[in-house]
Design a protein around this motif. Structure first.
Motif, mmCIF file in Angstrom:
data_model
loop_
_atom_site.group_PDB
_atom_site.id
_atom_site.type_symbol
_atom_site.label_atom_id
_atom_site.label_comp_id
_atom_site.label_asym_id
_atom_site.label_seq_id
_atom_site.Cartn_x
_atom_site.Cartn_y
_atom_site.Cartn_z
ATOM 1 N N SER A 263 0.821 -1.205 0.000
ATOM 2 C CA SER A 263 0.000 0.000 0.000
ATOM 3 C C SER A 263 0.861 1.263 0.000
ATOM 4 N N SER A 264 1.916 1.258 0.776
ATOM 5 C CA SER A 264 2.806 2.421 0.840
ATOM 6 C C SER A 264 3.596 2.601 -0.449
ATOM 7 N N THR B 164 -1.828 4.309 0.115
ATOM 8 C CA THR B 164 -1.894 4.984 1.414
ATOM 9 C C THR B 164 -1.951 6.497 1.231
ATOM 10 N N THR B 165 -1.140 7.017 0.334
ATOM 11 C CA THR B 165 -1.124 8.452 0.051
ATOM 12 C C THR B 165 -2.474 8.909 -0.480
ATOM 13 N N LEU C 86 -11.977 2.745 -6.690
ATOM 14 C CA LEU C 86 -11.031 1.644 -6.568
ATOM 15 C C LEU C 86 -11.230 0.981 -5.211
ATOM 16 N N ALA C 87 -11.310 -0.327 -5.206
ATOM 17 C CA ALA C 87 -11.420 -1.079 -3.953
ATOM 18 C C ALA C 87 -10.669 -2.390 -4.108
ATOM 19 N N MET C 88 -10.205 -2.903 -2.983
ATOM 20 C CA MET C 88 -9.481 -4.169 -2.976
ATOM 21 C C MET C 88 -10.386 -5.292 -2.483
ATOM 22 N N MET C 89 -10.076 -6.504 -2.914
ATOM 23 C CA MET C 89 -10.749 -7.683 -2.416
ATOM 24 C C MET C 89 -10.556 -7.756 -0.895
ATOM 25 N N HIS D 258 -5.729 -0.665 2.520
ATOM 26 C CA HIS D 258 -6.264 -0.375 1.191
ATOM 27 C C HIS D 258 -7.754 -0.048 1.291
ATOM 28 N N PRO D 259 -8.137 1.068 1.902
ATOM 29 C CA PRO D 259 -9.562 1.390 1.978
ATOM 30 C C PRO D 259 -10.095 1.737 0.595
#
Length: 162
Positions: free
Chosen positions: A40-41, A46-47, A91-94, A101-102
């Motif tokens: 994520s970073s 994250t940003t 955008l979303a993650m499984m 990863h919100p």
């Protein structure tokens, strides 16, 4: 004079073999969360989340199990949900990979879009957040669906494919 025997990992495991079924799941979970946080970073999620975290349920068109690539070759293979509506790019993650990863909803005013080609593959580069310009690369077919669902065909650069 007594000599001490160094304790090795194998010695420790032999002495605490009953604890192994409890230690391994904790270790695995910690490693899983650590890797998700690093990805994520590095990728820039994250940003983006600091400014564009989705606060409402997304109701526009969306496509699950998609792939994309972000900053520094951070790959999201078959774990993205990508959507578009007139408000922005979603955008979303499984669920399994959602730690750090919100879901994101990035307004179209904060996105630049360019069509590209590498060898025989056509794709789109989305520059996310004007001050960040974090890249998101999506295959052309998916990107065109998202842009079409949002009614933002004018975002596509009319330059020749590079």
């Amino acid at each position: 004079m007594c000599c001490s025997v160094p304790i090795t990992m194998q010695t420790w495991l032999n002495q605490h073999s009953a604890a192994l079924p409890f230690i391994f799941p904790v270790y695995f979970l910690a490693l899983w969360l650590f890797v998700a946080a690093i990805v994520s970073s590095i990728g820039g999620w994250t940003t983006l989340a600091r400014r564009f975290r989705s606060k409402h349920a997304f109701t526009g068109a969306r496509w699950s199990w998609q792939s994309g690539q972000m900053r520094w070759l951070t790959g999201y293979n078959h774990c993205l949900t990508v959507g578009g509506d007139p408000e922005g790019l979603y955008l979303a993650m499984m669920f399994l990979f959602r730690f750090r990863h919100p879901p994101l909803l990035i307004p179209w005013t904060e996105i630049t879009v360019a069509r590209r080609r590498f060898l025989f593959v056509q794709y789109y580069r989305f520059g996310l957040g004007h001050e960040f310009d974090i890249p998101l690369y999506l295959r052309a077919k998916l990107a065109e669906k998202v842009i079409g669902a949002a009614g933002k065909g004018d975002l596509i650069c009319r330059q020749p494919i590079q």
